[in-house]
Design an enzyme around this catalytic site. Structure first.
Site, PDB file in Angstrom:
ATOM      1  N   SER A   1      -0.696  66.078  27.654  1.00  7.86           N
ATOM      2  CA  SER A   1       0.000  65.125  26.810  1.00  7.86           C
ATOM      3  C   SER A   1       0.423  63.671  27.703  1.00  7.86           C
ATOM      4  CB  SER A   1       1.194  65.634  26.133  1.00  7.86           C
ATOM      5  OG  SER A   1       1.037  66.795  25.676  1.00  7.86           O
TER       6      SER A   1
ATOM      7  N   TYR B   1       6.626  74.197  36.815  1.00  5.91           N
ATOM      8  CA  TYR B   1       5.653  72.938  36.442  1.00  5.91           C
ATOM      9  C   TYR B   1       5.942  71.659  36.749  1.00  5.91           C
ATOM     10  CZ  TYR B   1       1.833  71.166  33.652  1.00  5.91           C
ATOM     11  OH  TYR B   1       0.754  70.334  33.211  1.00  5.91           O
TER      12      TYR B   1
ATOM     13  N   SER C   1      -2.179  66.146  31.313  1.00  6.54           N
ATOM     14  CA  SER C   1      -2.162  66.935  32.518  1.00  6.54           C
ATOM     15  C   SER C   1      -3.436  68.079  32.337  1.00  6.54           C
ATOM     16  CB  SER C   1      -0.919  68.092  32.161  1.00  6.54           C
ATOM     17  OG  SER C   1       0.244  67.515  32.429  1.00  6.54           O
TER      18      SER C   1
ATOM     19  N   GLU D   1      -4.825  77.914  33.233  1.00  4.93           N
ATOM     20  CA  GLU D   1      -3.839  78.898  32.951  1.00  4.93           C
ATOM     21  C   GLU D   1      -4.608  79.817  32.263  1.00  4.93           C
ATOM     22  OE1 GLU D   1      -0.854  77.075  31.026  1.00  4.93           O
ATOM     23  OE2 GLU D   1      -0.547  75.504  32.744  1.00  4.93           O
TER      24      GLU D   1
ATOM     25  N   LYS E   1      -5.853  74.875  28.952  1.00  9.84           N
ATOM     26  CA  LYS E   1      -4.935  74.053  29.561  1.00  9.84           C
ATOM     27  C   LYS E   1      -4.491  72.921  28.336  1.00  9.84           C
ATOM     28  CE  LYS E   1      -2.357  72.239  32.814  1.00  9.84           C
ATOM     29  NZ  LYS E   1      -1.292  71.484  31.790  1.00  9.84           N
TER      30      LYS E   1
ATOM     31  N   LYS F   1      -5.274  67.720  35.586  1.00  6.75           N
ATOM     32  CA  LYS F   1      -5.100  68.500  36.547  1.00  6.75           C
ATOM     33  C   LYS F   1      -6.030  69.344  36.875  1.00  6.75           C
ATOM     34  CE  LYS F   1       0.202  68.443  36.161  1.00  6.75           C
ATOM     35  NZ  LYS F   1       0.493  67.514  35.350  1.00  6.75           N
TER      36      LYS F   1
END
Length: 395
Positions: free
Chosen positions: A343, A176, A90, A297, A340, A93
């Site tokens: 996985s 999420y 992820s 984040e 961030k 992203k």
């Protein structure tokens, strides 16, 4: 903000810069305290979770140091290096978010556009009232973490989205979701008139100077592509609907630390790309102490370990959380801790950086070991590098 390093680490970094050395995990005398600091954080985490291999990159003041542990595969593998290719899950992203922000910076779209504008098949559905920004920040109204098993191709994907109904008003709750940011990336690519994979590999990665980052690992680099491990069996990520957009990037520690540098200081990049990167650091809402950016984040700096762990907890990852919107959105700033996790079935990764202090850490492993262990290990290194975090951690 003044950069604060512990005396021992400051001395080591200065010595390494003078000699031009790059740190590696082989134990050379040039590494000194920095090597011991990273070892003390990483080796116990690897042992506790039986991680076969890990590549760690640390950046301090624009200088990069690499620490490599273990092997790329349990059977017939090579030693891990900063050029070993790992799946980052992820963390992909953040690249999708960068492409979206780049598309907005060059006028291909606006994040306020409704999703159905770029996929007419969704006209008349809930996506007439859901914005691209809602999708990119997981606030479309409750899209799930994963697609249902029956969604196996693009046609079924479109049918799923057409029939889906939100549980919450768009922009009010964060849940999420791979389908959410996956659709976000898919629509961004449609707005730019090219396939998503091509935009990443032929436009974004080269613009960032990333020469060993891929959606599709080329045959010539397969020997450097680590095997991940699940239940002690080797594995790599399987194809899936919107996999490229949500979790499909494969890269190296050397390239990822370059990406971290671009996010902290993109002075050498094209102006449009600089603005795009800054756009991913805009804060749109808060869930607890975590501020949601575009992909990234963030936490007000300095921050305590418990706050970061809470922002990556199962409650935040697996449940819908009511958001506290920032109105207007908070512009990018330097005094934040940005992170961030990522996985896949066989890999676990973590990226964290503090622009104001010009420090960052990349951790790439070929096992999906606990997120909390990744965060704790990185925070331990950050506290050794940064006196302000050490003070925050002591409170």
């Amino acid at each position: 903000m003044k950069k604060i390093l512990t005396t021992s680490i400051r001395t080591l970094v200065a010595a390494c810069l003078l000699c031009g050395a790059t740190a590696h995990a082989a134990g050379s005398s040039e590494q000194g305290q920095l090597q011991r600091t990273v070892d003390a954080a990483i080796r116990p985490a690897m042992k506790a979770s039986n991680v076969p291999g890990m590549a760690v990159a640390v950046t301090v003041g624009g200088k990069h140091y690499f620490f490599n542990y273990g092997v790329t595969a349990k059977q017939g593998g090579k030693n891990v290096t900063e050029n070993t290719i790992f799946e980052i899950g992820s963390i992909s992203k953040t690249f999708t978010a960068t492409l979206a922000s780049y598309a907005q910076a060059r006028g291909s779209l606006s994040l306020s556009d409704k999703a159905s504008k770029y996929l007419p098949a969704l006209a008349g559905s809930s996506f007439d009232t859901i914005s691209l920004l809602d999708l990119g920040t997981y606030s479309a109204g409750g899209l799930p973490l994963q697609f249902p098993e029956a969604v196996t191709n693009p046609d079924k994907m479109v049918a799923y989205f057409k029939s889906w109904r939100p549980d919450y008003a768009p922009g009010t709750h964060r849940r999420y979701s791979n389908p959410s940011i996956g659709l976000f990336g898919y629509l961004v690519a449609r707005s730019m008139g090219q396939p998503f994979d091509d935009l990443m590999e032929k436009t974004l990665f080269p613009a960032l100077g990333l020469k060993h980052t891929y959606i599709r690992v080329p045959q010539a680099r397969m020997a450097d592509y680590a095997y991940g491990y699940k239940d002690d069996k080797p594995t790599r990520v399987s194809p899936g609907v919107l996999d490229s957009e949500a979790y499909g990037v494969k890269t190296t520690a050397a390239d990822m630390v370059r990406f971290v540098e671009a996010n902290m200081n993109g002075a050498g990049l094209d102006d449009t790309l600089q603005r795009a990167i800054a756009g991913t650091h805009t804060g749109y809402f808060k869930v607890g102490e975590m501020t949601q950016g575009l992909g990234w984040e963030m936490y007000d700096y300095p921050t305590q370990l418990d706050s970061i762990l809470a922002g990556s907890s199962s409650q935040v990852v697996f449940e819908a959380n009511k958001v506290a919107r920032l109105d207007p959105p908070r512009s990018a700033k330097a005094d934040v801790l940005v992170n961030k996790t990522g996985s896949t079935n066989g890999f676990g990764a973590y990226v964290v950086y503090i622009p104001a202090q010009k420090i960052g850490i990349v951790m790439l492993a070929n096992k999906n070991f606990p997120v909390a262990a990744r965060i704790k290990a990185a925070y331990q290194i950050l506290m050794a590098l940064d006196g302000k975090l050490a003070a925050a951690g002591a409170r």
